[in-house]
Design an enzyme around this catalytic site. Structure first.
Site, PDB file in Angstrom:
ATOM      1  N   ASN A 154     -88.275 -17.617-109.554  1.00  0.00           N
ATOM      2  CA  ASN A 154     -88.973 -18.407-108.515  1.00  0.00           C
ATOM      3  C   ASN A 154     -89.232 -19.855-108.920  1.00  0.00           C
ATOM      4  OD1 ASN A 154     -90.911 -17.472-110.335  1.00  0.00           O
ATOM      5  ND2 ASN A 154     -92.519 -17.463-108.802  1.00  0.00           N
ATOM      6  N   GLU A 252     -96.863 -12.311-118.246  1.00  0.00           N
ATOM      7  CA  GLU A 252     -97.352 -12.940-117.009  1.00  0.00           C
ATOM      8  C   GLU A 252     -96.653 -12.210-115.873  1.00  0.00           C
ATOM      9  OE1 GLU A 252     -99.616 -15.230-116.784  1.00  0.00           O
ATOM     10  OE2 GLU A 252     -99.749 -15.957-118.843  1.00  0.00           O
ATOM     11  N   CYS A 286     -96.101 -16.484-107.755  1.00  0.00           N
ATOM     12  CA  CYS A 286     -96.977 -15.372-108.147  1.00  0.00           C
ATOM     13  C   CYS A 286     -98.417 -15.601-107.708  1.00  0.00           C
ATOM     14  CB  CYS A 286     -96.907 -15.188-109.661  1.00  0.00           C
ATOM     15  SG  CYS A 286     -97.274 -16.710-110.551  1.00  0.00           S
ATOM     16  N   GLU A 464    -101.670 -18.266-120.975  1.00  0.00           N
ATOM     17  CA  GLU A 464    -100.877 -19.434-121.349  1.00  0.00           C
ATOM     18  C   GLU A 464    -101.699 -20.667-120.994  1.00  0.00           C
ATOM     19  OE1 GLU A 464     -97.216 -18.884-119.157  1.00  0.00           O
ATOM     20  OE2 GLU A 464     -96.329 -17.762-120.810  1.00  0.00           O
TER      21      GLU A 464
HETATM   22  P1  NAD Z   1     -88.113  -9.334-112.773  1.00  0.00           P
HETATM   23  O1  NAD Z   1     -89.174  -8.595-113.514  1.00  0.00           O
HETATM   24  O2  NAD Z   1     -87.153  -8.561-111.965  1.00  0.00           O
HETATM   25  O3  NAD Z   1     -87.224 -10.208-113.790  1.00  0.00           O
HETATM   26  C1  NAD Z   1     -87.792 -11.150-114.657  1.00  0.00           C
HETATM   27  C2  NAD Z   1     -86.865 -11.360-115.841  1.00  0.00           C
HETATM   28  O4  NAD Z   1     -86.830 -10.170-116.620  1.00  0.00           O
HETATM   29  C3  NAD Z   1     -85.414 -11.659-115.467  1.00  0.00           C
HETATM   30  O5  NAD Z   1     -84.893 -12.611-116.368  1.00  0.00           O
HETATM   31  C4  NAD Z   1     -84.738 -10.312-115.656  1.00  0.00           C
HETATM   32  O6  NAD Z   1     -83.351 -10.385-115.914  1.00  0.00           O
HETATM   33  C5  NAD Z   1     -85.481  -9.790-116.868  1.00  0.00           C
HETATM   34  N1  NAD Z   1     -85.462  -8.322-117.034  1.00  0.00           N
HETATM   35  C6  NAD Z   1     -85.288  -7.370-116.084  1.00  0.00           C
HETATM   36  N2  NAD Z   1     -85.358  -6.142-116.645  1.00  0.00           N
HETATM   37  C7  NAD Z   1     -85.597  -6.325-117.971  1.00  0.00           C
HETATM   38  C8  NAD Z   1     -85.795  -5.446-119.081  1.00  0.00           C
HETATM   39  N3  NAD Z   1     -85.754  -4.111-118.941  1.00  0.00           N
HETATM   40  N4  NAD Z   1     -86.037  -5.982-120.298  1.00  0.00           N
HETATM   41  C9  NAD Z   1     -86.103  -7.324-120.452  1.00  0.00           C
HETATM   42  N5  NAD Z   1     -85.918  -8.210-119.441  1.00  0.00           N
HETATM   43  C10 NAD Z   1     -85.671  -7.712-118.207  1.00  0.00           C
HETATM   44  O7  NAD Z   1     -88.875 -10.415-111.896  1.00  0.00           O
HETATM   45  P2  NAD Z   1     -88.246 -11.402-110.832  1.00  0.00           P
HETATM   46  O8  NAD Z   1     -87.881 -10.632-109.610  1.00  0.00           O
HETATM   47  O9  NAD Z   1     -87.220 -12.258-111.484  1.00  0.00           O
HETATM   48  O10 NAD Z   1     -89.510 -12.349-110.524  1.00  0.00           O
HETATM   49  C11 NAD Z   1     -90.485 -12.070-109.569  1.00  0.00           C
HETATM   50  C12 NAD Z   1     -91.726 -11.507-110.226  1.00  0.00           C
HETATM   51  O11 NAD Z   1     -92.203 -12.405-111.221  1.00  0.00           O
HETATM   52  C13 NAD Z   1     -92.878 -11.338-109.243  1.00  0.00           C
HETATM   53  O12 NAD Z   1     -93.490 -10.100-109.474  1.00  0.00           O
HETATM   54  C14 NAD Z   1     -93.815 -12.484-109.597  1.00  0.00           C
HETATM   55  O13 NAD Z   1     -95.164 -12.258-109.267  1.00  0.00           O
HETATM   56  C15 NAD Z   1     -93.614 -12.572-111.064  1.00  0.00           C
HETATM   57  N6  NAD Z   1     -94.031 -13.883-111.573  1.00  0.00           N
HETATM   58  C16 NAD Z   1     -95.188 -13.963-112.298  1.00  0.00           C
HETATM   59  C17 NAD Z   1     -95.640 -15.195-112.756  1.00  0.00           C
HETATM   60  C18 NAD Z   1     -96.905 -15.315-113.553  1.00  0.00           C
HETATM   61  O14 NAD Z   1     -97.126 -16.366-114.154  1.00  0.00           O
HETATM   62  N7  NAD Z   1     -97.772 -14.311-113.579  1.00  0.00           N
HETATM   63  C19 NAD Z   1     -94.893 -16.348-112.482  1.00  0.00           C
HETATM   64  C20 NAD Z   1     -93.721 -16.230-111.743  1.00  0.00           C
HETATM   65  C21 NAD Z   1     -93.297 -14.997-111.287  1.00  0.00           C
END
Ligand code: NAD
Length: 484
Positions: A154, A252, A286, A464
């Site tokens: 995002n 996060e 998020c 963070e």
């Molecule tokens: P996601 O969890 O699908 O993927 C995030 C990252 O993790 C990607 O690079 C993905 O390839 C990797 N990944 C996936 N499976 C993995 C595994 N088993 N081991 C290690 N890495 C793995 O999330 P997304 O769809 O890319 O992002 C959206 C989510 O991120 C939403 O839930 C949003 O709320 C959250 N988000 C949180 C914050 C925060 O600061 N709290 C900020 C931005 C987004």
């Protein structure tokens, strides 16, 4: 077979841009058109091994540099990235589908600020000493070692730079794994590192998906710490995989945040502020406030003005200056969000505006949806408590502070929130009772990089920002020197 017009990006390991030797690629698609415009290596555990090895080789001499020298490197990165401001903004807009104005003001600008901010913080670090009558305790902040930095789609460059800057600033080397959906600005950042001659192996990057590249990176025995931003269920897998080897871990994760509107608010600024909180980046932040709680006495007026405001938001070509909402990240994600519209109907919801796909002229193949406002679902319904992460908000009314607090705290998440009131004392005391990591009173996403950022409950572990980032990316050691 890769189309000739398609940009090919590569992994960045030990200072070289290299393909995965197996030659497997993943397609990178423009959310606005649905067309493939790039390809990236689909890396696996063997690519991760090489990247971690490069990081391990680089870390000792990088960690041995003085903190001011590393701060100078961060400053150089900021300068070089700033020169590419427009390139960053247009690439990020193309890769994510977000409006160019947002890509300029947040992604391009704040990625530069992240490097500058941590450069400045490093320079202002003082030696911490705790004196005793007969001894002095010196705090030594050592690097942790080699880190895995894993980021979502995002805010691709913003979140990656938010991790890289403090991580390398504290003397660690890292292996990054950006989202497979949005790898382009991560590649641009690696080109910046290469251009300015950042010592090889300090920052490495493997492209690929979570199973193939992310998972072996987290469990790799050569990785000492993991900083992960992404979904809550992925965070659970990352935590389970990092735990057996006691890796330092920061998570996060997801959110389902409330915007709480009291009857004494400034109605006009609450309407526009709550709409911004609901729909920035198509609701794919998020921190977005997707459950809007409004005091009963002003509910009718707020609903009317809010819906009118949302209907005037401009959805369309992300490269247009005036566009306020772009495309959703992927076809799958669009289907997921539309699925919640159907669920809302089953849960007794009424669609006040939006609720369907749309198709701006020239963008028929993209992932488009109208900003959607729903009322009538229960405050404890799935629509009102699960993270949807799209342009969909639900409206709820409340009669007392206690009721508003009960609704706000009734989710598994605890990331952020905003409170809208003319009584700043009330705003503050109400906020302190919320089970979240961050609350804004009469604003939203008004960020000071020195302040802690992170969530409670299923929204994450750790903080963070400012000294919290420097603390996570280092190991504090105590040297106690006893005097005669
Ligand atoms: P996601 O969890 O699908 O993927 C995030 C990252 O993790 C990607 O690079 C993905 O390839 C990797 N990944 C996936 N499976 C993995 C595994 N088993 N081991 C290690 N890495 C793995 O999330 P997304 O769809 O890319 O992002 C959206 C989510 O991120 C939403 O839930 C949003 O709320 C959250 N988000 C949180 C914050 C925060 O600061 N709290 C900020 C931005 C987004």
């Amino acid at each position: 077979m890769v189309d000739e017009r398609i940009l090919e990006i590569k992994n960045y390991i030990g200072g070289d841009f290299i393909d995965s030797p197996r030659g497997d690629f993943l397609g990178v698609f423009e959310p606005a058109t649905g067309r493939q415009f790039a390809s990236a290596p689909l890396s696996d555990a063997s690519d991760v091994d090489i990247a971690v090895e490069a990081a391990r080789t680089a870390q000792p001499s990088w960690g041995a540099l003085g903190i001011r020298e590393r701060a100078d490197w961060l400053e150089r990165i900021a300068d070089a990235l700033e020169e590419r401001h427009e390139e960053v903004a247009s690439l990020e807009s193309r890769d994510t589908g977000k409006p160019i104005s947002l890509a300029r003001s947040v992604d391009a600008t704040r990625s530069v600020s992240n490097f500058r901010f941590f450069a400045e913080m490093l320079r202002s670090q003082d030696q911490e000493v705790f004196e005793m009558a007969d001894a002095s305790n010196f705090v030594v902040n050592k690097p942790v070692g080699v880190g895995a930095l894993i980021t979502p789609w995002n805010l691709p460059l913003y979140l990656l730079s938010w991790k890289i800057a403090p991580a390398i600033g504290m003397g660690n080397s890292v292996v990054c794994k950006p989202s497979e959906l949005t790898p382009m600005t991560a590649d641009l950042l690696m080109r910046v590192f290469d251009e300015i001659g950042l010592p090889e192996g300090v920052v490495n990057l493997v492209h690929g998906d979570g199973i193939g590249a992310g998972s072996p990176l987290v469990s790799h025995p050569g990785v000492d710490f993991v900083s992960f931003t992404g979904g809550t269920s992925t965070g659970g897998k990352v935590a389970a995989s990092a735990a057996p080897s006691f890796k330092k871990l920061s998570l996060e994760l997801g959110g389902k945040n409330s915007s709480i509107v009291f009857s004494d608010c400034d109605m006009q600024s609450a309407v526009s502020g709550v709409a911004r909180a609901g729909f920035l980046n198509q609701g794919q932040v998020c921190l977005c406030g997707s459950r809007i709680l409004v005091e009963g006495s002003i509910y009718g007026e707020f609903r009317e003005r809010f819906v009118r405001h949302v209907e005037q938001m401009k959805v369309g070509d992300p490269s247009n200056e005036g566009t306020e909402l772009g495309a959703l990240i992927s076809r799958d994600h669009l289907e997921k969000v539309l699925g919640y519209v159907e669920l809302a109907k089953e849960e007794g919801g009424k669609i006040l505006t939006g609720g369907s796909r749309c198709s701006p002229d020239g963008f028929e193949g993209g992932n488009w949806m109208l900003p959607t406002v729903i009322e009538g679902v229960g405050a404890d319904s799935r629509c009102a408590t699960e993270e949807i992460f799209g342009p969909l908000v639900t409206l709820h009314s409340f009669e007392s502070e206690e009721e508003a607090l009960g609704i706000a705290n009734n989710t598994r998440y605890g990331l952020a929130g905003s409170v809208w009131t003319g009584d700043l004392e009330r705003g503050r005391s109400f906020s302190e009772k919320m089970e979240t990591g961050m609350v804004w009173v009469n604003s939203w996403l008004h960020r000071d990089l020195r302040a802690p950022f992170g969530g409670v409950k299923d929204s994450g572990v750790g903080r963070e920002g400012g000294r919290w980032s420097l603390g996570f990316f280092s190991e504090a050691m105590n040297v106690c020197v006893k005097r005669d």
